[in-house]
Design a protein around this motif. Structure first.
Motif, mmCIF file in Angstrom:
data_model
loop_
_atom_site.group_PDB
_atom_site.id
_atom_site.type_symbol
_atom_site.label_atom_id
_atom_site.label_comp_id
_atom_site.label_asym_id
_atom_site.label_seq_id
_atom_site.Cartn_x
_atom_site.Cartn_y
_atom_site.Cartn_z
ATOM 1 N N ASN A 85 0.806 -1.216 0.000
ATOM 2 C CA ASN A 85 0.000 0.000 0.000
ATOM 3 C C ASN A 85 0.843 1.271 0.000
ATOM 4 O OD1 ASN A 85 -2.721 -0.912 -0.136
ATOM 5 N ND2 ASN A 85 -2.387 -1.842 1.859
ATOM 6 N N ASP A 86 1.990 1.208 -0.638
ATOM 7 C CA ASP A 86 2.811 2.399 -0.812
ATOM 8 C C ASP A 86 1.971 3.446 -1.545
ATOM 9 O OD1 ASP A 86 4.697 4.122 -2.506
ATOM 10 O OD2 ASP A 86 6.097 3.098 -1.171
ATOM 11 N N PRO A 87 2.079 4.718 -1.180
ATOM 12 C CA PRO A 87 1.241 5.753 -1.812
ATOM 13 C C PRO A 87 1.298 5.781 -3.341
ATOM 14 C CG PRO A 87 2.316 6.650 0.119
ATOM 15 C CD PRO A 87 2.878 5.259 -0.075
ATOM 16 N N LYS A 88 2.435 5.466 -3.934
ATOM 17 C CA LYS A 88 2.487 5.481 -5.402
ATOM 18 C C LYS A 88 1.639 4.360 -5.999
ATOM 19 C CE LYS A 88 6.981 3.172 -5.565
ATOM 20 N NZ LYS A 88 7.552 3.480 -4.274
ATOM 21 N N THR A 92 -2.696 5.383 -10.663
ATOM 22 C CA THR A 92 -2.309 3.969 -10.675
ATOM 23 C C THR A 92 -3.542 3.079 -10.655
ATOM 24 O OG1 THR A 92 -0.285 4.514 -9.477
ATOM 25 C CG2 THR A 92 -0.963 2.200 -9.485
ATOM 26 N N LYS A 93 -4.481 3.394 -9.766
ATOM 27 C CA LYS A 93 -5.722 2.604 -9.689
ATOM 28 C C LYS A 93 -6.483 2.649 -11.003
ATOM 29 C CE LYS A 93 -6.550 2.961 -4.734
ATOM 30 N NZ LYS A 93 -7.457 3.467 -3.703
ATOM 31 N N GLU A 94 -6.528 3.822 -11.618
ATOM 32 C CA GLU A 94 -7.218 3.953 -12.909
ATOM 33 C C GLU A 94 -6.544 3.105 -13.975
ATOM 34 O OE1 GLU A 94 -7.430 8.127 -13.821
ATOM 35 O OE2 GLU A 94 -9.003 8.483 -12.328
ATOM 36 N N TRP A 95 -5.200 3.131 -14.021
ATOM 37 C CA TRP A 95 -4.484 2.346 -15.026
ATOM 38 C C TRP A 95 -4.757 0.853 -14.835
ATOM 39 C CZ3 TRP A 95 -1.199 -1.653 -15.562
ATOM 40 C CH2 TRP A 95 -0.603 -1.832 -16.813
ATOM 41 N N LEU A 96 -4.680 0.384 -13.604
ATOM 42 C CA LEU A 96 -4.942 -1.028 -13.328
ATOM 43 C C LEU A 96 -6.361 -1.402 -13.738
ATOM 44 C CD1 LEU A 96 -3.184 -1.257 -9.860
ATOM 45 C CD2 LEU A 96 -2.412 -2.338 -11.982
ATOM 46 N N HIS A 97 -7.314 -0.553 -13.402
ATOM 47 C CA HIS A 97 -8.708 -0.811 -13.759
ATOM 48 C C HIS A 97 -8.890 -0.803 -15.282
ATOM 49 C CE1 HIS A 97 -13.066 -0.812 -13.560
ATOM 50 N NE2 HIS A 97 -13.061 0.231 -14.387
ATOM 51 N N ASN A 98 -8.355 0.203 -15.952
ATOM 52 C CA ASN A 98 -8.507 0.324 -17.411
ATOM 53 C C ASN A 98 -7.832 -0.803 -18.171
ATOM 54 O OD1 ASN A 98 -9.954 2.679 -17.013
ATOM 55 N ND2 ASN A 98 -8.210 4.019 -17.430
ATOM 56 N N LEU A 114 -4.915 -7.955 -5.815
ATOM 57 C CA LEU A 114 -5.184 -8.574 -4.528
ATOM 58 C C LEU A 114 -5.363 -7.483 -3.478
ATOM 59 C CD1 LEU A 114 -5.216 -11.209 -2.789
ATOM 60 C CD2 LEU A 114 -2.772 -10.849 -2.462
ATOM 61 N N GLU A 115 -6.444 -7.536 -2.737
ATOM 62 C CA GLU A 115 -6.636 -6.608 -1.630
ATOM 63 C C GLU A 115 -5.581 -6.924 -0.577
ATOM 64 O OE1 GLU A 115 -8.786 -4.044 -1.316
ATOM 65 O OE2 GLU A 115 -9.462 -4.436 -3.359
ATOM 66 N N TRP A 116 -4.877 -5.914 -0.111
ATOM 67 C CA TRP A 116 -3.768 -6.130 0.804
ATOM 68 C C TRP A 116 -3.842 -5.083 1.899
ATOM 69 C CZ3 TRP A 116 -1.132 -10.402 0.696
ATOM 70 C CH2 TRP A 116 0.115 -10.502 1.320
ATOM 71 N N PRO A 117 -3.943 -5.484 3.154
ATOM 72 C CA PRO A 117 -4.104 -4.506 4.228
ATOM 73 C C PRO A 117 -2.861 -3.630 4.414
ATOM 74 C CG PRO A 117 -3.781 -6.697 5.114
ATOM 75 C CD PRO A 117 -3.917 -6.849 3.630
ATOM 76 N N SER A 118 -3.080 -2.418 4.875
ATOM 77 C CA SER A 118 -1.967 -1.509 5.157
ATOM 78 C C SER A 118 -1.059 -2.116 6.210
ATOM 79 C CB SER A 118 -2.501 -0.180 5.673
ATOM 80 O OG SER A 118 -3.223 0.459 4.661
ATOM 81 N N GLN A 119 0.206 -1.863 6.055
ATOM 82 C CA GLN A 119 1.237 -2.296 6.997
ATOM 83 C C GLN A 119 1.189 -3.797 7.280
ATOM 84 O OE1 GLN A 119 0.830 0.277 10.397
ATOM 85 N NE2 GLN A 119 1.507 2.052 9.258
ATOM 86 N N SER A 120 0.841 -4.574 6.264
ATOM 87 C CA SER A 120 0.830 -6.026 6.441
ATOM 88 C C SER A 120 2.260 -6.553 6.371
ATOM 89 C CB SER A 120 -0.014 -6.685 5.349
ATOM 90 O OG SER A 120 0.571 -6.449 4.088
ATOM 91 N N PRO A 121 2.546 -7.656 7.039
ATOM 92 C CA PRO A 121 3.883 -8.238 6.907
ATOM 93 C C PRO A 121 4.141 -8.563 5.437
ATOM 94 C CG PRO A 121 2.674 -9.275 8.682
ATOM 95 C CD PRO A 121 1.700 -8.410 7.926
ATOM 96 N N ASP A 122 5.353 -8.359 5.023
ATOM 97 C CA ASP A 122 5.661 -8.525 3.608
ATOM 98 C C ASP A 122 5.864 -9.990 3.270
ATOM 99 O OD1 ASP A 122 8.000 -6.926 1.363
ATOM 100 O OD2 ASP A 122 6.302 -8.220 1.026
ATOM 101 N N LEU A 123 4.946 -10.513 2.489
ATOM 102 C CA LEU A 123 5.034 -11.908 2.058
ATOM 103 C C LEU A 123 5.356 -12.015 0.574
ATOM 104 C CD1 LEU A 123 1.938 -13.305 3.964
ATOM 105 C CD2 LEU A 123 4.348 -13.601 4.534
#
Length: 115
Positions: free
Chosen positions: A20-23, A29-35, A41-50
């Motif tokens: 969930n880095d701001p960039k 970014t969200k628009e590009w991914l959607h378009n 994948l939904e990923w919670p903020s500050q989740s351990p990096d897997l």
């Protein structure tokens, strides 16, 4: 295009993961991914990096740092060279370790792990 039929199934079989880095969460970014019909994948903020790619990025950063690039052109060339040098076995090991890392995160209830 002749390869178009090969690319389409990939969109159906893969889900894109990012932190969930701001960039990554910026509107553009969200628009590009959607378009571009990218499933994210939904990923919670500050989740351990897997994400295994983070380990590869660390490997790359360390290797590039050791070569001391002196300008942007050199940095780009060295990054490409070092990326090609990462052994396939390193990637396979990171992917294979996912379940073990996931279990460690669950055991820690989302807190930090040794990974």
């Amino acid at each position: 295009q002749p390869t178009d039929h090969l690319q389409r199934p990939l969109k159906l079989r893969f889900t894109f993961q990012q932190d969930n880095d701001p960039k990554h969460t910026a509107k553009i970014t969200k628009e590009w991914l959607h378009n571009n019909s990218v499933t994210v994948l939904e990923w919670p903020s500050q989740s351990p990096d897997l994400n295994p790619i983070e380990h590869l990025c660390r490997d790359l950063k360390m290797a590039v740092h050791q070569r001391l690039p002196s300008n942007l052109t050199e940095l780009e060339r060295i990054c490409k060279e070092e990326w090609q040098r990462i052994p396939r076995s390193r990637c396979e090991k990171l992917v294979a370790s996912f379940l073990r890392r996931l279990m460690a995160v669950l055991a820690q209830k989302g807190a930090s792990t040794k990974y």
